[in-house]
Design a protein around this motif. Structure first.
Motif, PDB file in Angstrom:
ATOM      1  N   SER A 137      -1.276  14.191  -1.881  1.00 30.95           N
ATOM      2  CA  SER A 137      -0.995  13.244  -0.793  1.00 30.95           C
ATOM      3  C   SER A 137      -1.191  13.918   0.557  1.00 30.95           C
ATOM      4  CB  SER A 137       0.436  12.718  -0.904  1.00 30.95           C
ATOM      5  OG  SER A 137       0.645  12.046  -2.122  1.00 30.95           O
ATOM      6  N   PRO A 155      -0.710   5.355  -8.840  1.00 27.99           N
ATOM      7  CA  PRO A 155      -1.617   6.246  -9.581  1.00 27.99           C
ATOM      8  C   PRO A 155      -1.155   7.692  -9.603  1.00 27.99           C
ATOM      9  CG  PRO A 155      -2.858   4.775  -8.154  1.00 27.99           C
ATOM     10  CD  PRO A 155      -1.416   4.641  -7.764  1.00 27.99           C
ATOM     11  N   ALA A 189       0.881   0.417  -4.351  1.00 24.23           N
ATOM     12  CA  ALA A 189      -0.481   0.788  -4.735  1.00 24.23           C
ATOM     13  C   ALA A 189      -0.777   2.263  -4.473  1.00 24.23           C
ATOM     14  CB  ALA A 189      -1.489  -0.085  -3.983  1.00 24.23           C
ATOM     15  N   GLY A 190      -0.231   2.810  -3.377  1.00 19.75           N
ATOM     16  CA  GLY A 190      -0.483   4.216  -3.067  1.00 19.75           C
ATOM     17  C   GLY A 190       0.138   5.181  -4.053  1.00 19.75           C
ATOM     18  N   THR A 213      -4.932   7.437   0.380  1.00 14.18           N
ATOM     19  CA  THR A 213      -4.235   6.529  -0.515  1.00 14.18           C
ATOM     20  C   THR A 213      -3.429   5.496   0.248  1.00 14.18           C
ATOM     21  OG1 THR A 213      -2.273   7.918  -0.545  1.00 14.18           O
ATOM     22  CG2 THR A 213      -3.925   8.342  -2.228  1.00 14.18           C
ATOM     23  N   THR A 225      -7.123   9.098  -7.938  1.00 10.90           N
ATOM     24  CA  THR A 225      -5.923   8.439  -7.429  1.00 10.90           C
ATOM     25  C   THR A 225      -6.194   7.569  -6.208  1.00 10.90           C
ATOM     26  OG1 THR A 225      -5.370  10.444  -6.180  1.00 10.90           O
ATOM     27  CG2 THR A 225      -4.354  10.176  -8.350  1.00 10.90           C
ATOM     28  N   PHE A 231      -0.580   6.317   1.301  1.00  4.84           N
ATOM     29  CA  PHE A 231       0.779   6.762   0.985  1.00  4.84           C
ATOM     30  C   PHE A 231       0.981   8.142   1.570  1.00  4.84           C
ATOM     31  CE2 PHE A 231       3.282   9.288  -2.198  1.00  4.84           C
ATOM     32  CZ  PHE A 231       4.522   8.817  -1.819  1.00  4.84           C
ATOM     33  N   MET A 251       0.832  -1.196   0.000  1.00  3.82           N
ATOM     34  CA  MET A 251       0.000   0.000   0.000  1.00  3.82           C
ATOM     35  C   MET A 251       0.874   1.255   0.000  1.00  3.82           C
ATOM     36  SD  MET A 251      -3.070  -0.897  -0.405  1.00  3.82           S
ATOM     37  CE  MET A 251      -3.722   0.769  -0.321  1.00  3.82           C
ATOM     38  N   SER A 275      -5.839   3.555  -6.007  1.00  3.61           N
ATOM     39  CA  SER A 275      -4.881   2.939  -5.085  1.00  3.61           C
ATOM     40  C   SER A 275      -5.546   1.836  -4.270  1.00  3.61           C
ATOM     41  CB  SER A 275      -4.306   3.996  -4.135  1.00  3.61           C
ATOM     42  OG  SER A 275      -3.526   4.941  -4.822  1.00  3.61           O
TER      43      SER A 275
END
Length: 476
Positions: A192, A169, A165-166, A447, A258, A449, A161, A262
Motif C-alpha cells: 500500500s 484484494p 475495493a481497495g 489501489t 491487487t 487505499f 474504494m 481493486s
C-alpha cells in the motif's frame, strides 16, 4: 509518415489544440477525459507517439488488432526493457515516475524466451493449487470483515474504494500467500505504501516477504508461497537464486494483482449499483463491461522491437518502447462491427499471448464474489452520485476511481464463525534458504487505499489490517 491531424478532428480539451510535439498522457486533464486523447491518437493510425511521463517518449498502440498482434508475437516484440534505447543512452530522467513501471526487474513480466517460460511455469503451477471454493470463502470472509467495519455507521455512508475495493484484494492475497498476521500486516503496509509513494515502503515489503519465504522453508503450508518455493527448487539449483526469484514473483503478483483488481471491483460495483444498470443482468456482466470499457491497467505492457518494424505509416525503431493502450484497444471503434461476434472475454484487460495474466480466472472470481456479496449484505446500497460524475485517479497507467461514495441503511454484519484448525503442512520440505538481498519491487497503480488508513472505522479496530481480520475470523 502520417499527415498532420486536421484540427477539426481533435476533441475539445485535448492538449493537441494548443501544444506541438507528442501528446502528454498524464495529468488531471488526461484523467478527466482519456477517451478524447485516445480519439486524437487514433486519428494518427494504429499507434502514435506520446509522452507517458515528462521527458519519456513511447509509442502507444491504440488499435485492437495491432495490440493483439504485438502481444502474440514476443520474438519480434520482446518485453526485456534492458533494450530501451533512451534509458541506455541516459535520456530518461533519473527521477522519472516511468522508471518504477518500465525499468527491468528479474521476473516473468520483463523476461523472454526460456527465462520467461521457466518463471511463468512456476507461477501457473502454483496458481493451479488454489482451490476455487476456498478462494470464494476467503473472499466472502474478507468482504464481510470490511463491510462490518462501516455498515453500522449511523450516517449510513461509506467510500467503497477506501473501505472495501481497495483493501479487499490485499486481505485475500495475504491469505493466499500464507502470511501469519504480523507478516501480513507488513506486506499490506509495504505494498500500500508503494502505491501511495511512502518512503521506505519497498524496504518494508521486501523484508516482510523475505521473512515469509524463510518461514515457509521452515514450516511449509498449503499456500502460494510454499508452492512457488517448490516450483523454483525444481528448476534452479542455487537456493539463493531460487529464493530471490520467489521474492520477485511474489512482488509481481502483489503489484500486478491487487491494484488492478481493486480498480475492477470498484468500477464493477459502480456499474452494478447504478440506476442505469438493467434489472436482472448478473454481476458477471457488470464485471465484463468494466473490463471492456474501463480497463484497470489502461496503458502498459512495454515492448522493445527486436528490429525496425512498420506499423501503419509509422516506423517502430528497434529498442524504442512500444506500450499497449488496453483502454483504447478495448474501445477501438474498429471493433464495433465484429464485437458482437467476439467472446465476452475477448477484451485485452488481462493482456493476451504468452504474457497474458496467469491469474485472470481467480481475479474474475474474486471480483464477482466481492460485488455480489456487497449487494447481498447491503440490499439497498446505492451510489451517492452517478458513475459519470465520479473522479478518477490521475495516472496514465491505470483507470481506477478515486472515490466511490455510497449510501445504505445501517445494519450489523455478524462475525464469521470460528475457523477450523489449519490443514496439516504439505509433505514436501523445501531446502532452507539464505538471507535474501533487498530487491526493489515493481511498482504498480494506486489501489485508492492508503497504507495509513484502517478501513471501516479504524478507531474501533486496533492493530494492522490483516491481524485485525484474522482475529475477527477467529471470533475474537
Amino acid at each position: 509518415m502520417p499527415q498532420p491531424t486536421d484540427p477539426r478532428s481533435i476533441p475539445p480539451g485535448c492538449p493537441a489544440h494548443t501544444q506541438g510535439g507528442n501528446t502528454p498522457l498524464y495529468g488531471p486533464d488526461f484523467a478527466a477525459n482519456p477517451e478524447a486523447y485516445y480519439a486524437h491518437l487514433r486519428a494518427q493510425g494504429p499507434s502514435a507517439p506520446v509522452d507517458i511521463a515528462p521527458g519519456v517518449e513511447v509509442e502507444l498502440v491504440t488499435s485492437y488488432d495491432a495490440a493483439l498482434h504485438i502481444l502474440q508475437n514476443p520474438a519480434t516484440f520482446p518485453r526485456d526493457s534492458r533494450h530501451w534505447n533512451a534509458l541506455n543512452e541516459g535520456r530518461v530522467p533519473a527521477d522519472s515516475p516511468a522508471l518504477p513501471m518500465m525499468a527491468y526487474r528479474p521476473n516473468a513480466l520483463f523476461s523472454d524466451g526460456a527465462d520467461h517460460a521457466k518463471l511463468r511455469q512456476a507461477v501457473t503451477a502454483a496458481l493451479a493449487t488454489v482451490d476455487e471454493r476456498a478462494l470464494i470463502r476467503q473472499t466472502q470472509d474478507s468482504a464481510d470483515y470490511l463491510i462490518s467495519g462501516f455498515s453500522s455507521d449511523l450516517d449510513g455512508s461509506a467510500d467503497l474504494m477506501a473501505e472495501y475495493a481497495g483493501p479487499l484484494p490485499l486481505l485475500v492475497f495475504s491469505h493466499l500467500f500464507g502470511c501469519p498476521p504480523d507478516i501480513g500486516d507488513r506486506v499490506i503496509r509495504g505494498i500500500s505504501g508503494i502505491f501511495e509513494g511512502t518512503a521506505g515502503a519497498d524496504v518494508t515489503l521486501n523484508q516482510a516477504l523475505a521473512e515469509l519465504i524463510a518461514l515457509k522453508h521452515r514450516r511449509p503450508g498449503e499456500d502460494l508461497t510454499t508452492e512457488l518455493i517448490r516450483q523454483h527448487a525444481l528448476v534452479t539449483q542455487d537456493p539463493a537464486e531460487a529464493d530471490e526469484a520467489v521474492l520477485h514473483q511474489l512482488v509481481t503478483l502483489l503489484s500486478g494483482g491487487t491494484a488492478p483488481l481493486s480498480a475492477a471491483i470498484g468500477t464493477s460495483a459502480a456499474l452494478y449499483l447504478g440506476k442505469d444498470w438493467p434489472t436482472g443482468l448478473p454481476v458477471e456482466d457488470a464485471v465484463s463491461q468494466a473490463l471492456w470499457s474501463y480497463a484497470p491497467i489502461a496503458n502498459y505492457a512495454g515492448h522493445y522491437p527486436a528490429v525496425d518494424i512498420e506499423l501503419g505509416e509509422r516506423t517502430l525503431r528497434a529498442g524504442d518502447p512500444v506500450l499497449i493502450s488496453f483502454a483504447a484497444a478495448n474501445t477501438d471503434p474498429g471493433l464495433t462491427e465484429h464485437r458482437a461476434r467476439l467472446n465476452s472475454k475477448a477484451h485485452l484487460a488481462f493482456g493476451a499471448g504468452p504474457h497474458a495474466c496467469p491469474a485472470k480466472d481467480p481475479a474474475l472470481l474474486i471480483a464477482v464474489t466481492a460485488v455480489e456479496l456487497l449487494r447481498n449484505r447491503l440490499p439497498d446500497v446505492e451510489l451517492e452520485e452517478p458513475l459519470e460524475a465520479l473522479e478518477w485517479v490521475p495516472s496514465p497507467w491505470s483507470r481506477a476511481l478515486s472515490q466511490l461514495p455510497v449510501n445504505f441503511t445501517p445494519r450489523t454484519i455478524p462475525k464469521a464463525p470460528v475457523a477450523p484448525e489449519p490443514a496439516a503442512p504439505v509433505a514436501h520440505q523445501p531446502t532452507p534458504g539464505p538471507n535474501l538481498p533487498a530487491a526493489e519491487p515493481h511498482a504498480s497503480v494506486s489501489t485508492g487505499f492508503s497504507a495509513t488508513d484502517e478501513p471501516g472505522q479504524g478507531k474501533k479496530r486496533k492493530g494492522g489490517l490483516f491481524s485485525g481480520f484474522m482475529a475477527w475470523v477467529r471470533g475474537e
